[in-house]
Scaffold this motif. Structure first.
Motif, short mmCIF file in Angstrom:
data_model
loop_
_atom_site.label_atom_id
_atom_site.label_comp_id
_atom_site.label_asym_id
_atom_site.label_seq_id
_atom_site.Cartn_x
_atom_site.Cartn_y
_atom_site.Cartn_z
N GLU A 164 3.02 -4.21 -2.62
CA GLU A 164 3.59 -4.72 -1.35
C GLU A 164 2.60 -4.13 -0.22
OE1 GLU A 164 7.51 -4.72 1.65
OE2 GLU A 164 7.71 -4.03 -0.65
N ARG A 168 0.65 -6.11 2.53
CA ARG A 168 0.82 -5.98 3.97
C ARG A 168 -0.30 -5.52 4.75
NH1 ARG A 168 5.94 -7.43 4.91
NH2 ARG A 168 7.67 -7.06 3.19
N TRP A 177 2.93 -11.90 -0.14
CA TRP A 177 4.01 -11.03 -0.81
C TRP A 177 5.36 -11.93 -0.71
CZ3 TRP A 177 4.98 -7.18 -3.94
CH2 TRP A 177 6.35 -6.70 -3.84
N LEU A 350 6.85 3.05 2.79
CA LEU A 350 6.99 1.43 2.95
C LEU A 350 7.86 0.97 4.22
CD1 LEU A 350 6.99 -0.36 -0.22
CD2 LEU A 350 5.79 -0.96 1.63
N ARG A 354 6.05 -1.45 7.02
CA ARG A 354 6.80 -2.63 7.55
C ARG A 354 6.65 -2.83 9.09
NH1 ARG A 354 10.88 -1.78 3.02
NH2 ARG A 354 9.86 -2.58 0.98
N ARG A 358 4.98 -5.04 11.72
CA ARG A 358 5.90 -6.09 12.60
C ARG A 358 5.46 -5.97 14.13
NH1 ARG A 358 10.04 -5.31 8.86
NH2 ARG A 358 11.11 -3.90 10.31
#
Length: 379
Positions: A164, A168, A177, A350, A354, A358
């Motif tokens: 992941e 990303r 993903w 993680l 993330r 974003r």
């Protein structure tokens, strides 16, 4: 009226009297396909047991057409056999006048009823090739020492976390993903045109599957590592291919502390690798790779080699060449006992990763400031 043949499964077979029946029954049970689309090539090589007789008995009752090739060759190995099987499948498609699709699995594996349909769905969605994931046949896995499934669970957990991160930080639009990073001959599919464009399956004794997928990626073909595509593989300890899955399972039974796979690096090294791959793609896209060699100096790559790499025509080739050339990107796989700590670290990192990504996507790019000097080192 049956549909024309446009999909062929190619299976190399050597001394699989105990397992070939289960393999063939699973292939014959494929669902969701129009009658006539699917064919099967069995490449029986150097068989000295009852496999040919079992195959002859079974194919008479199968619902799909089967071509059986038998050959004895003193120099046989896994890559040679898989290539021969897939080349025969490609020739069959050519006879049928179909661009078509090639799939391959192993004679000791069992494909689920939706295996072909799941592969074709991923190809129809835009992939040129599909790599499936694998699980051990449950009744065989139950006979292994308990330490081995426990280690496998840790490795699977960590692999999903770093995959992941990779997806990303260095996203591949054709392999988004959720995905995985398994590359194994037990579950591969490829458009015939892509297969032939890279020269077919590499004829090497070990690792032909990984080398094939690497060649596709380097040439710019779209490879999907689809979690919806899965095959059950044997958990036996004595296999047919030296260095294959059986040898790996046996060595881990004998040496529980054996190193993990190469890509199982510590979180900081994995993040470093993925960030550099993304940066190389960005520099290539900006046309700066050959003009600003700061990236090479940071990675310890000599200037002459850096210029050779920068001149490669495809970004996939460039990323792979940098991975090989940089001493600072050498793989340092983990020991099994390090996995729990790295899993905890990855689970902490993680969520922040993330969120950061974003926010980056949501923030509009600022115009350049005239008073600032131009960037000279994006590394």
């Amino acid at each position: 009226m049956p549909s024309p043949l446009d999909t062929v499964i190619a299976v190399p077979v050597r001394n699989e009297a105990e397992r070939i029946a289960a393999c063939l029954r699973a292939i014959d049970a494929q669902a969701g396909l129009a009658p006539g689309r699917l064919g099967l090539v069995l490449f029986l090589n150097n068989c000295t047991d009852g496999t040919p007789l079992i195959v002859a008995d079974l194919i008479a009752s199968m619902s799909i057409p089967v071509r059986v090739i038998e050959k004895t060759y003193a120099g046989a190995h896994a890559g040679w056999a898989r290539r021969a099987a897939m080349d025969a499948g490609a020739a069959w498609l050519d006879e049928a006048g179909a661009a078509g699709t090639l799939l391959t699995t192993d004679a000791d594996s069992r494909v689920p009823p939706d295996w072909v349909a799941a592969n074709l769905a991923a190809l129809d969605a835009g992939a040129d090739a599909v790599a499936g994931r694998v699980e051990l046949i449950p009744e065989e896995a139950a006979l292994l020492p308990p330490s081995l499934p426990a280690r496998g669970k840790l490795e699977d957990t960590y692999d999903a976390l770093i995959t992941e991160m990779e997806a990303r930080i260095d996203p591949d639009p054709s392999d988004p993903w959720p995905c995985h990073r398994t590359t194994i001959g037990a579950s591969l599919s490829v458009r015939r045109a892509a297969y032939e464009a890279v020269g077919g399956m590499p004829e090497i004794p070990l690792g032909e599957d990984g080398a094939f997928v690497a060649a596709l990626l380097e040439r710019g073909f779209r490879v999907r590592h689809d979690r919806a595509v899965m095959v059950w593989i044997s958990a036996r300890l004595t296999g047919r291919a030296p260095g294959g899955v059986a040898d790996t399972i046996r060595s881990r039974c004998e040496e529980p502390d054996a190193l993990c796979d190469a890509r199982m690096e510590a979180v900081p090294r994995a993040l470093h690798r993925y960030a550099w791959r993304a940066r190389l793609r960005r520099l290539h896209g900006q046309g700066r790779l050959a003009h600003d060699l700061a990236w090479a100096r940071n990675l310890g790559i000599p200037e002459s080699e850096a210029r050779r790499i920068a001149a490669l025509p495809r970004v996939g080739e460039i990323v792979a060449a940098v991975d090989r050339a940089s001493p600072r990107l050498a793989y340092r796989p983990l020991m099994p006992r390090q996995l729990p700590g790295q899993i905890r670290f990855a689970r902490l990192i993680l969520p922040a990763l993330r969120l950061a990504l974003r926010l980056r996507r949501a923030t509009p790019a600022l115009p350049p400031v005239a008073t600032l000097p131009p960037a000279t080192a994006d590394a």
